[in-house]
Design a protein around this motif. Structure first.
Motif, PDB file in Angstrom:
ATOM      1  N   ARG A 219     -64.594  38.162   2.085  1.00 29.51           N
ATOM      2  CA  ARG A 219     -64.275  38.403   3.503  1.00 29.51           C
ATOM      3  C   ARG A 219     -64.670  37.557   4.418  1.00 29.51           C
ATOM      4  O   ARG A 219     -64.047  37.107   5.347  1.00 29.51           O
ATOM      5  N   SER A 220     -66.221  37.617   4.390  1.00 30.00           N
ATOM      6  CA  SER A 220     -66.643  36.699   5.673  1.00 30.00           C
ATOM      7  C   SER A 220     -66.390  35.284   5.643  1.00 30.00           C
ATOM      8  O   SER A 220     -66.075  34.394   6.629  1.00 30.00           O
ATOM      9  N   THR A 221     -66.372  34.800   4.414  1.00 35.28           N
ATOM     10  CA  THR A 221     -66.003  33.299   3.902  1.00 35.28           C
ATOM     11  C   THR A 221     -64.618  32.963   4.453  1.00 35.28           C
ATOM     12  O   THR A 221     -64.344  31.947   5.161  1.00 35.28           O
ATOM     13  N   GLU A 227     -61.293  30.905  11.123  1.00 38.32           N
ATOM     14  CA  GLU A 227     -61.875  30.588  12.452  1.00 38.32           C
ATOM     15  C   GLU A 227     -61.996  29.116  12.719  1.00 38.32           C
ATOM     16  O   GLU A 227     -61.678  28.609  13.900  1.00 38.32           O
ATOM     17  N   SER A 228     -62.661  28.363  11.463  1.00 37.38           N
ATOM     18  CA  SER A 228     -62.750  27.041  11.705  1.00 37.38           C
ATOM     19  C   SER A 228     -61.296  26.246  11.984  1.00 37.38           C
ATOM     20  O   SER A 228     -61.304  25.190  12.687  1.00 37.38           O
ATOM     21  N   PHE A 245     -53.990  31.927  13.655  1.00 39.32           N
ATOM     22  CA  PHE A 245     -55.243  31.634  12.796  1.00 39.32           C
ATOM     23  C   PHE A 245     -56.395  32.524  13.271  1.00 39.32           C
ATOM     24  O   PHE A 245     -57.121  33.165  12.630  1.00 39.32           O
ATOM     25  N   LEU A 246     -56.575  32.548  14.826  1.00 34.01           N
ATOM     26  CA  LEU A 246     -57.602  33.430  15.249  1.00 34.01           C
ATOM     27  C   LEU A 246     -57.147  34.956  15.138  1.00 34.01           C
ATOM     28  O   LEU A 246     -58.168  35.815  14.566  1.00 34.01           O
ATOM     29  N   LYS A 247     -56.020  35.423  14.979  1.00 29.85           N
ATOM     30  CA  LYS A 247     -55.514  36.708  14.963  1.00 29.85           C
ATOM     31  C   LYS A 247     -55.874  37.126  13.410  1.00 29.85           C
ATOM     32  O   LYS A 247     -56.406  38.277  13.309  1.00 29.85           O
ATOM     33  N   VAL A 248     -55.566  36.281  12.459  1.00 26.28           N
ATOM     34  CA  VAL A 248     -55.846  37.003  11.156  1.00 26.28           C
ATOM     35  C   VAL A 248     -57.226  36.698  10.699  1.00 26.28           C
ATOM     36  O   VAL A 248     -57.844  37.551  10.135  1.00 26.28           O
ATOM     37  N   SER A 249     -57.906  35.536  11.492  1.00 24.51           N
ATOM     38  CA  SER A 249     -59.477  35.604  11.022  1.00 24.51           C
ATOM     39  C   SER A 249     -59.931  37.010  11.684  1.00 24.51           C
ATOM     40  O   SER A 249     -60.876  37.586  10.910  1.00 24.51           O
ATOM     41  N   ALA A 250     -59.489  37.418  12.619  1.00 23.92           N
ATOM     42  CA  ALA A 250     -59.902  38.748  13.447  1.00 23.92           C
ATOM     43  C   ALA A 250     -59.807  39.858  12.208  1.00 23.92           C
ATOM     44  O   ALA A 250     -60.670  40.878  12.119  1.00 23.92           O
ATOM     45  N   LYS A 251     -58.609  39.971  11.518  1.00 27.44           N
ATOM     46  CA  LYS A 251     -58.425  41.011  10.665  1.00 27.44           C
ATOM     47  C   LYS A 251     -59.563  40.886   9.381  1.00 27.44           C
ATOM     48  O   LYS A 251     -59.790  41.972   9.155  1.00 27.44           O
ATOM     49  N   THR A 266     -60.967  37.771  19.599  1.00 32.04           N
ATOM     50  CA  THR A 266     -59.829  38.019  20.443  1.00 32.04           C
ATOM     51  C   THR A 266     -60.207  37.434  21.953  1.00 32.04           C
ATOM     52  O   THR A 266     -59.184  37.052  22.408  1.00 32.04           O
ATOM     53  N   VAL A 267     -61.203  37.023  22.162  1.00 28.32           N
ATOM     54  CA  VAL A 267     -61.648  36.414  23.446  1.00 28.32           C
ATOM     55  C   VAL A 267     -60.862  35.031  23.298  1.00 28.32           C
ATOM     56  O   VAL A 267     -60.242  34.402  24.414  1.00 28.32           O
ATOM     57  N   ALA A 268     -61.043  34.323  22.112  1.00 32.56           N
ATOM     58  CA  ALA A 268     -60.490  33.023  21.822  1.00 32.56           C
ATOM     59  C   ALA A 268     -58.952  33.100  22.165  1.00 32.56           C
ATOM     60  O   ALA A 268     -58.441  32.114  22.606  1.00 32.56           O
ATOM     61  N   VAL A 269     -58.498  34.150  21.572  1.00 29.68           N
ATOM     62  CA  VAL A 269     -57.056  34.223  21.580  1.00 29.68           C
ATOM     63  C   VAL A 269     -56.438  34.100  23.076  1.00 29.68           C
ATOM     64  O   VAL A 269     -55.745  33.608  23.577  1.00 29.68           O
ATOM     65  N   ALA A 270     -57.252  35.308  23.926  1.00 34.04           N
ATOM     66  CA  ALA A 270     -57.013  35.170  25.359  1.00 34.04           C
ATOM     67  C   ALA A 270     -57.265  34.036  26.060  1.00 34.04           C
ATOM     68  O   ALA A 270     -56.469  33.661  26.860  1.00 34.04           O
ATOM     69  N   GLU A 271     -58.446  33.442  25.924  1.00 32.17           N
ATOM     70  CA  GLU A 271     -58.539  31.780  26.531  1.00 32.17           C
ATOM     71  C   GLU A 271     -57.525  31.002  25.949  1.00 32.17           C
ATOM     72  O   GLU A 271     -57.362  29.862  26.663  1.00 32.17           O
TER      73      GLU A 271
END
Length: 622
Positions: A219-221, A227-228, A245-251, A266-271
């Motif tokens: 999961r973490s990998t 994220e990468s 990709f950020l949204k799925v990474s957050a899941k 979530t911050v990265a998505v917003a930014e």
């Protein structure tokens, strides 16, 4: 179709299968999942029938039928559904296979080396043969998982095949041995070896693992790789892909119990929304209107972060900053808009009439009424109206006009007009521009006063499914062979209020439809350059051919031009092809009208063809 089939009582043998040419059919078919196999087998069956080879034709019909079924891997009890269902008719389902059919398939499946066909036959034998034989379930699993994992295959049924393999292995439990674990490992390996160039295949693999409760030890990998890749997309300026990709990474970080990383994603998505807003402001043609939309998205995203995680990321402070930016862009956006005031138009009676036209009717009658809420624009009348208007207001005609794109570019210029007794070339350009402009006004009124009110009633009173629209497209002569499913998907998407999907599917298919029918009439649709390279012409060039009016009529030709390939109108084909349409533009009155116009064309051709076959004299209005 059934009239072309060989008799049901005709016996077929293994030798018939060997001699029918099934391998040649598949080898000569451009593969894009089971639909292409279905169409290829049925086409070959028709040829065999014409050649008097009844036994071969029956084998090929049977293979086509089994490939026609839609795989729905999430359903345990009904994993195969008919591709087309409408008016009491449907395409094949597993229950249509007789005991002799199952016996025949059981006898040939071991000799097949094509994983797609072998998987489908083994799966159906497993479902239908009594008593059940686990060997066929295992054969289906092994065949499904031998289908390659790549971008193209994944889109054309590959994902469903791998998911079905997972479902079968889970159903058999210990009976499948180590297969579920091996499938999990194969998907994880594919995920780990995927790169940014694989695009949304990576998200598909991650989603398959997540939805099936697999990949727990990774999961973490998985989250970190997503994220990468998101950071890579962000670095290249592909902010949309980065967000996905950020949204799925957050899941996956959530599944791993890492609350800090969830907040960070979530911050990265917003930014990323903030970056888009800033890019719009700092571009050569700044748009504070677009920036305001992105700032609003950023604010809404930040608000989803739990209060416990907000101090670390200065969320509350950032929300205040972004609200100020939103307010500033909102004010400046007003300066970007010119205001033209016109008297209000009362559409209440139009709305009531539109609703009444489809209310309390059978499904077919309601669809007929909906498809004919508005006739095609009368080009001759529209031209006369425009000329009268310009003669009444000559200043409007004399002054040249400029057409601006939504990003501030000058995309067309209308020359000044003299409007003498014989219109000059410049006059004709200006008249055409005003005709397209007035057509746009009509589009807005028709969508608000007719299409949307009637669609609301249609949805309330009738339950139409995607398969219904597949059937409609498959029986409409205007739809080119092989494009029935794409048209059906597009029409259903609009019916389901998903005009974003509808527009993206429809526009390429409309261009192909025009090209197909022009080619069928012997019209040259390509351009040969000085190097001997022949390329297909785009929709604008095709619609400029004189044969278009002969084939589609003057009025429909104008509608297609005005909507899809005229710079004085929404120019939907060009705007979509170059990625210039945002989410809001894909849900505009123009987008809705384009979907409805396509439904009108497909349905009326279907209706006329059906009634001609039935011997009825009634026709839908054109």
């Amino acid at each position: 179709m059934s009239a072309e089939r060989p008799p049901a009582e005709l016996d077929i043998t293994h030798q018939d299968f060997t001699d029918c040419g099934w391998e040649e059919v598949l080898n000569n078919t451009e593969r894009d999942g089971y639909m292409s196999m279905w169409q290829a087998f049925h086409a070959a069956a028709k040829r065999a029938t014409a050649d008097g080879q009844q036994s071969h034709a029956k084998v090929l019909w049977l293979l086509g039928d089994v490939c026609s079924m839609m795989l729905s891997p999430k359903s345990i009890n009904e994993p195969f559904k008919p591709a087309i269902v409408m008016r009491g008719q449907r395409s094949a389902i597993p229950e249509d296979l007789s005991d002799p059919d199952i016996a025949f398939l059981s006898g040939i499946v071991n000799t097949i080396d094509d994983p797609w066909l072998k998987a489908r036959l083994a799966d159906l034998i497993w479902l239908r043969k009594r008593p059940r034989d686990i060997r066929f379930a295992l054969m289906a699993i092994d065949s499904y998982r031998s289908i390659p994992i790549d971008r193209e295959t994944w889109v054309f049924d590959g994902q469903e095949c791998w998911e079905r393999a997972m479902g079968l292995a889970r159903m058999l439990n210990a009976g499948s041995g180590e297969r579920l674990k091996e499938i999990e490992e194969a998907v994880i390996r594919a995920f780990e070896s995927s790169t940014r160039q694989d695009g949304f295949l990576v998200l598909g693999l991650a989603g398959l693992l997540f939805d099936n409760g697999l990949g727990r030890d990774e999961r973490s990998t998985i989250a970190q790789k997503l994220e990468s890749l998101a950071r890579e997309f962000d670095g290249e300026g592909d902010l949309h892909s980065a967000r996905e990709f950020l949204k799925v990474s957050a899941k996956w970080f959530k599944a791993a119990g890492d609350n800090e990383k969830i907040a960070e994603m979530t911050v990265a998505v917003a930014e990323s929304f903030v970056k888009e807003a800033e890019a719009r402001i700092e571009s050569d043609k700044p748009s504070h209107m677009a920036a305001a939309g992105f700032y609003e998205d950023a604010i809404q995203t930040y608000r989803t972060i739990p209060h416990s995680e907000r101090p670390v990321h200065r969320v509350d402070e950032r929300l205040k900053e972004l609200q100020l930016r939103l307010n500033e862009s909102g004010k400046k956006a007003l300066d970007e808009m010119g205001v033209i005031s016109i008297p209000g138009i009362d559409l209440s009676q139009y709305i009531e009439d539109a609703r009444s036209s489809v209310h309390d009717k059978s499904t077919m009658e309601a669809l007929e009424a909906f498809a004919n809420l508005q006739p095609y624009s009368n080009v001759k009348e529209l031209r006369q109206q425009v000329i009268k208007k310009l003669q009444k207001y000559p200043l409007q005609a004399i002054i040249a006009g400029v057409m601006m794109g939504r990003d501030g570019r000058v995309i067309a210029r209308r020359p000044g007009m003299s409007l003498g007794d014989t219109p000059s070339e410049d006059d004709e350009i200006g008249i055409r521009a005003e005709m397209v402009h007035d057509h746009g006004i009509m589009v807005g009124m028709v969508v608000q006063g007719r299409i949307l009110p009637a669609l609301e009633v249609l949805q309330l009173e009738h339950r139409l499914r995607e398969s219904d629209f597949f059937y409609l497209a498959s029986r409409s002569p205007i739809v080119p062979i092989g494009r029935e499913r794409l048209f059906g998907m597009a029409l259903f998407a609009g019916y389901d209020y998903d005009f974003v999907t509808a527009l993206h599917l429809l526009i390429p298919q409309i261009e192909n439809m025009v090209r197909f029918h022009l080619k069928s009439a012997g019209v040259k649709t390509t351009t040969l350059d000085s190097k001997g390279i022949e390329t297909e012409n785009g929709l604008s060039t095709l619609m400029g051919l004189p044969e278009c009016e002969t084939m589609f009529g003057e009025d429909l030709t104008f509608e297609i031009k005005a909507l899809f390939c005229d710079a004085y109108g929404p120019n939907l084909r060009n705007e979509l092809a170059h990625g210039l349409l945002d989410d809001r533009a894909c849900q505009s009155a123009y987008a809705i009208y384009a979907w409805w116009l396509c439904l009108k064309l497909v349905f009326n051709m279907f209706w006329n063809a059906t009634h001609k076959i039935d011997g009825s004299s009634g026709e839908a209005a054109a």
